[in-house]
Scaffold this motif. Structure first.
Motif, PDB file in Angstrom:
ATOM      1  N   UNK A  76      80.947 -23.844  30.765  1.00 11.63           N
ATOM      2  CA  UNK A  76      81.078 -22.406  30.569  1.00 11.63           C
ATOM      3  C   UNK A  76      80.735 -22.063  29.124  1.00 11.63           C
ATOM      4  N   UNK A  77      79.699 -21.271  28.926  1.00 11.79           N
ATOM      5  CA  UNK A  77      79.232 -20.959  27.583  1.00 11.79           C
ATOM      6  C   UNK A  77      80.180 -20.033  26.827  1.00 11.79           C
ATOM      7  N   UNK A  78      81.203 -19.532  27.511  1.00 11.89           N
ATOM      8  CA  UNK A  78      82.183 -18.697  26.801  1.00 11.89           C
ATOM      9  C   UNK A  78      83.088 -19.523  25.893  1.00 11.89           C
ATOM     10  N   UNK A  79      83.106 -20.838  26.123  1.00 15.90           N
ATOM     11  CA  UNK A  79      84.085 -21.681  25.447  1.00 15.90           C
ATOM     12  C   UNK A  79      83.421 -22.749  24.579  1.00 15.90           C
ATOM     13  N   UNK A  80      84.112 -23.096  23.500  1.00 16.09           N
ATOM     14  CA  UNK A  80      83.783 -24.261  22.687  1.00 16.09           C
ATOM     15  C   UNK A  80      84.863 -25.306  22.928  1.00 16.09           C
ATOM     16  N   UNK A  81      84.529 -26.566  22.700  1.00 14.46           N
ATOM     17  CA  UNK A  81      85.515 -27.615  22.938  1.00 14.46           C
ATOM     18  C   UNK A  81      85.248 -28.809  22.037  1.00 14.46           C
TER      19      UNK A  81
END
Length: 285
Positions: free
Chosen positions: A148-153
């Motif tokens: 999901x490109x909404x999130x960084x991890x």
């Protein structure tokens, strides 16, 4: 109809004090300001709410009906204000199933000692993003890769994969470790939403297990304790959810499970760098 919290507050204060003069003193405004504000509310409502009497003011019939509702609106507004204010001093860490296993308590204690102005609050939500998508947390602990490109991890640690089975299992009760092939001979209970077990673990194997789905950690553990199947899970689950009747054992050839911290790409929360450092150190120790 349009009204404001200021108008409701002035109305409730005047009703409580029984005087426009006393309400003005309590609100630190002029008596004229109280009169104008309440008059504006009465115009919006379409009825008089307070009538002047020789000793101050008293509620009209419409005012008596409106007062309890006005109190509830102001109470909810106060809760909203408290939430908005308090969340600036809280870093909400979401998780599904298990938090950080044996590291959870250590993280909470160390964080409290080192961060006086930023509280770390753990929030459990059994969803793929552990409450991050739902806005229930600022950072989430996840054990499944996502795109999901909404999130960084970032990966902060690795955990062993364990087998979970009924403690009175006639074949496994005395085993110290198991293999993926042995598990494939059994019915495997999985949570397809947030669990770390899927058919991909046996994609290159000659035989795949039969899968039965569960809805949450409690139903997963209940089914295993009852002998309806076995499971594989991250090491944290054994620490976070010990259950009488369920035994956890290492899977000698089970792939390690990556532990990730995930946050919104456009909303990097305060304290994130410290959290990443703290969790990474715990897993490295």
């Amino acid at each position: 109809m349009e009204w404001s919290l200021r108008e409701l507050r002035f109305f409730v204060t005047a009703a409580d004090t029984g005087s426009f003069t006393d309400a003005a003193a309590q609100l630190y405004v002029s008596q004229a300001a109280v009169s104008r504000t309440i008059a504006a509310l009465e115009k919006a409502v379409g009825n008089r709410l307070l009538r002047r009497v020789p000793r101050g003011c008293e509620l009209t019939s419409t005012g008596q009906q409106l007062l309890p509702h006005a109190r509830r609106v102001l109470a909810e507004a106060e809760k909203f204000t408290e939430f908005v204010t308090s969340r600036h001093g809280v870093l909400r860490l979401g998780y599904a199933w298990a938090a950080l296993g044996r590291h959870t308590a250590r993280l909470q204690r160390d964080w409290a000692e080192q961060h006086d102005s930023l509280e770390l609050e753990l929030v459990r939500h059994d969803s793929p993003t552990a409450g991050l998508s739902e806005g229930l947390c600022d950072v989430a602990i996840v054990r499944r890769p996502g795109d999901d490109k909404r999130f960084d991890s970032v990966v902060v640690g690795l955990e062993r994969r364990l087998a979970a089975f009924a403690s009175d299992d006639p074949q496994w009760s005395r085993r110290r470790q198991l293999s993926m092939a042995e598990i494939a001979e059994r019915t495997v209970i999985i949570d397809p939403r947030v669990g770390t077990t899927s058919s991909q673990l046996w994609s290159d194997a000659e035989h795949q297990p039969r899968f039965v789905e569960s809805t949450n950690i409690d139903s997963w553990l209940d089914a295993i304790a009852a002998g309806r199947g076995v499971g594989t899970t991250a090491e944290a689950t054994a620490h976070h959810h010990p259950r009488p009747g369920v035994t956890y054992r290492p899977i000698k050839d089970g792939p390690r499970i990556a532990v990730r911290l995930v946050w919104r790409h456009d909303d990097r929360p305060e304290g994130l760098d410290d959290l990443i450092d703290a969790v990474t150190r715990l897993y490295a120790s």
